[in-house]
Design a protein around this motif. Structure first.
Motif, PDB file in Angstrom:
ATOM      1  N   ARG A  10      45.946  45.570  26.156  1.00 45.36           N
ATOM      2  CA  ARG A  10      45.563  45.094  27.430  1.00 45.36           C
ATOM      3  C   ARG A  10      44.500  44.454  27.445  1.00 45.36           C
ATOM      4  O   ARG A  10      43.423  44.871  27.156  1.00 45.36           O
ATOM      5  CB  ARG A  10      45.571  46.425  28.383  1.00 45.36           C
ATOM      6  CG  ARG A  10      45.666  46.061  29.654  1.00 45.36           C
ATOM      7  CD  ARG A  10      45.774  47.373  30.692  1.00 45.36           C
ATOM      8  NE  ARG A  10      46.071  46.920  32.036  1.00 45.36           N
ATOM      9  CZ  ARG A  10      47.005  46.569  32.667  1.00 45.36           C
ATOM     10  NH1 ARG A  10      48.348  46.172  31.983  1.00 45.36           N
ATOM     11  NH2 ARG A  10      47.028  46.168  33.870  1.00 45.36           N
ATOM     12  N   GLU A  12      41.123  43.004  28.852  1.00 44.06           N
ATOM     13  CA  GLU A  12      40.065  43.233  29.798  1.00 44.06           C
ATOM     14  C   GLU A  12      39.782  41.908  30.797  1.00 44.06           C
ATOM     15  O   GLU A  12      39.490  40.864  30.012  1.00 44.06           O
ATOM     16  CB  GLU A  12      38.869  43.704  29.261  1.00 44.06           C
ATOM     17  CG  GLU A  12      39.083  45.149  28.757  1.00 44.06           C
ATOM     18  CD  GLU A  12      39.167  46.266  29.919  1.00 44.06           C
ATOM     19  OE1 GLU A  12      38.758  45.947  31.111  1.00 44.06           O
ATOM     20  OE2 GLU A  12      40.086  47.147  29.632  1.00 44.06           O
ATOM     21  N   ILE A  13      40.022  42.193  32.184  1.00 41.87           N
ATOM     22  CA  ILE A  13      39.748  40.876  32.836  1.00 41.87           C
ATOM     23  C   ILE A  13      38.514  41.235  33.583  1.00 41.87           C
ATOM     24  O   ILE A  13      38.325  41.639  34.704  1.00 41.87           O
ATOM     25  CB  ILE A  13      40.965  40.883  34.149  1.00 41.87           C
ATOM     26  CG1 ILE A  13      42.190  40.944  33.520  1.00 41.87           C
ATOM     27  CG2 ILE A  13      40.770  39.775  34.963  1.00 41.87           C
ATOM     28  CD1 ILE A  13      42.533  39.855  32.583  1.00 41.87           C
ATOM     29  N   ARG A  96      45.231  37.155  33.439  1.00 36.61           N
ATOM     30  CA  ARG A  96      44.680  37.714  34.737  1.00 36.61           C
ATOM     31  C   ARG A  96      45.520  39.027  35.074  1.00 36.61           C
ATOM     32  O   ARG A  96      46.556  39.133  34.561  1.00 36.61           O
ATOM     33  CB  ARG A  96      44.830  36.740  35.791  1.00 36.61           C
ATOM     34  CG  ARG A  96      45.738  36.204  36.487  1.00 36.61           C
ATOM     35  CD  ARG A  96      45.617  35.027  37.296  1.00 36.61           C
ATOM     36  NE  ARG A  96      47.090  34.824  37.967  1.00 36.61           N
ATOM     37  CZ  ARG A  96      47.630  33.832  37.578  1.00 36.61           C
ATOM     38  NH1 ARG A  96      47.257  33.002  36.597  1.00 36.61           N
ATOM     39  NH2 ARG A  96      48.857  33.492  38.154  1.00 36.61           N
ATOM     40  N   GLU A  97      44.892  39.685  36.071  1.00 36.31           N
ATOM     41  CA  GLU A  97      45.614  41.073  36.434  1.00 36.31           C
ATOM     42  C   GLU A  97      47.207  40.783  36.889  1.00 36.31           C
ATOM     43  O   GLU A  97      47.655  39.989  37.555  1.00 36.31           O
ATOM     44  CB  GLU A  97      45.080  41.415  37.510  1.00 36.31           C
ATOM     45  CG  GLU A  97      45.421  43.055  37.823  1.00 36.31           C
ATOM     46  CD  GLU A  97      44.832  43.910  36.882  1.00 36.31           C
ATOM     47  OE1 GLU A  97      45.491  44.837  36.449  1.00 36.31           O
ATOM     48  OE2 GLU A  97      43.486  43.666  36.578  1.00 36.31           O
ATOM     49  N   GLN A 101      48.716  39.957  30.928  1.00 33.25           N
ATOM     50  CA  GLN A 101      47.534  40.807  30.524  1.00 33.25           C
ATOM     51  C   GLN A 101      47.719  41.774  29.416  1.00 33.25           C
ATOM     52  O   GLN A 101      46.796  42.064  28.704  1.00 33.25           O
ATOM     53  CB  GLN A 101      47.206  41.819  31.671  1.00 33.25           C
ATOM     54  CG  GLN A 101      45.652  42.388  31.696  1.00 33.25           C
ATOM     55  CD  GLN A 101      45.705  43.281  32.720  1.00 33.25           C
ATOM     56  OE1 GLN A 101      46.244  43.195  33.697  1.00 33.25           O
ATOM     57  NE2 GLN A 101      44.354  43.945  32.720  1.00 33.25           N
TER      58      GLN A 101
END
Length: 169
Positions: A10, A12-13, A96-97, A101
């Motif tokens: 995952r 990290e944004i 991005r979210e 991701q």
């Protein structure tokens, strides 16, 4: 601080990070104490990030004995693994979210081999995002010999975004 294996894929944004910093954060997967996957050493020790911008990431790799076949050149399966890792990582700068991701899942990886890379050679891996939509992405990979710039192999990597809204994987 060590990450948990489940957090590794995952992205990290974090606001303010450059594309290169986002990619390097992912490459720090070697810091994950409970991850011992077959690609760990390659990610942790062998791949050197050269540049990263939205849409393109460039790495260098020096061919080690562990990467070679009985002929002393990079094994075809190793080349495919390099492409799988590096072309997937090319999605990090655009993630991005909820949008790539998790870096998605491979639908297909097509590799074409043109010339061998012998042990000790340094190769440059350029991964370019051709298209990244809500559910599907296409990334092109090219491995060239750093010494002469000749193309060693190419790849087309098709990915499915398993984190897309409404995904039914």
């Amino acid at each position: 601080m060590p990450l948990a294996k489940s957090d590794a894929v995952r992205i990290e944004i974090t606001p303010g990070l450059t594309s290169a910093e986002r990619v390097q954060t992912f490459l720090d997967i070697g810091q994950i104490t409970d991850y011992n996957g077959f690609d760990r050493d390659m990610i942790k020790n062998d791949l050197k990030l050269i540049s990263a911008v939205p849409g393109e990431v460039v790495f260098e790799l020096t061919v080690q004995a562990a990467h070679t076949n009985l002929l002393g050149v990079m094994h075809g399966g190793c080349v495919a693994t390099v492409f799988d890792i590096c072309t997937g990582i090319a999605l990090i700068p655009i993630a991005r979210e909820g949008f790539w991701q998790n870096l998605g899942l491979t639908r297909s990886l097509n590799v074409t081999y043109f010339r061998p890379s012998p042990e000790g050679a340094t190769v440059v891996i350029t991964s370019t995002v051709v298209m990244a939509g809500k559910n599907l992405a296409t990334i092109r990979g090219v491995i060239t010999d750093k010494a002469d710039g000749k193309v060693c192999s190419t790849a087309e990597h098709l990915k499915f975004n398993d984190n897309a809204v409404g995904s039914k994987l």
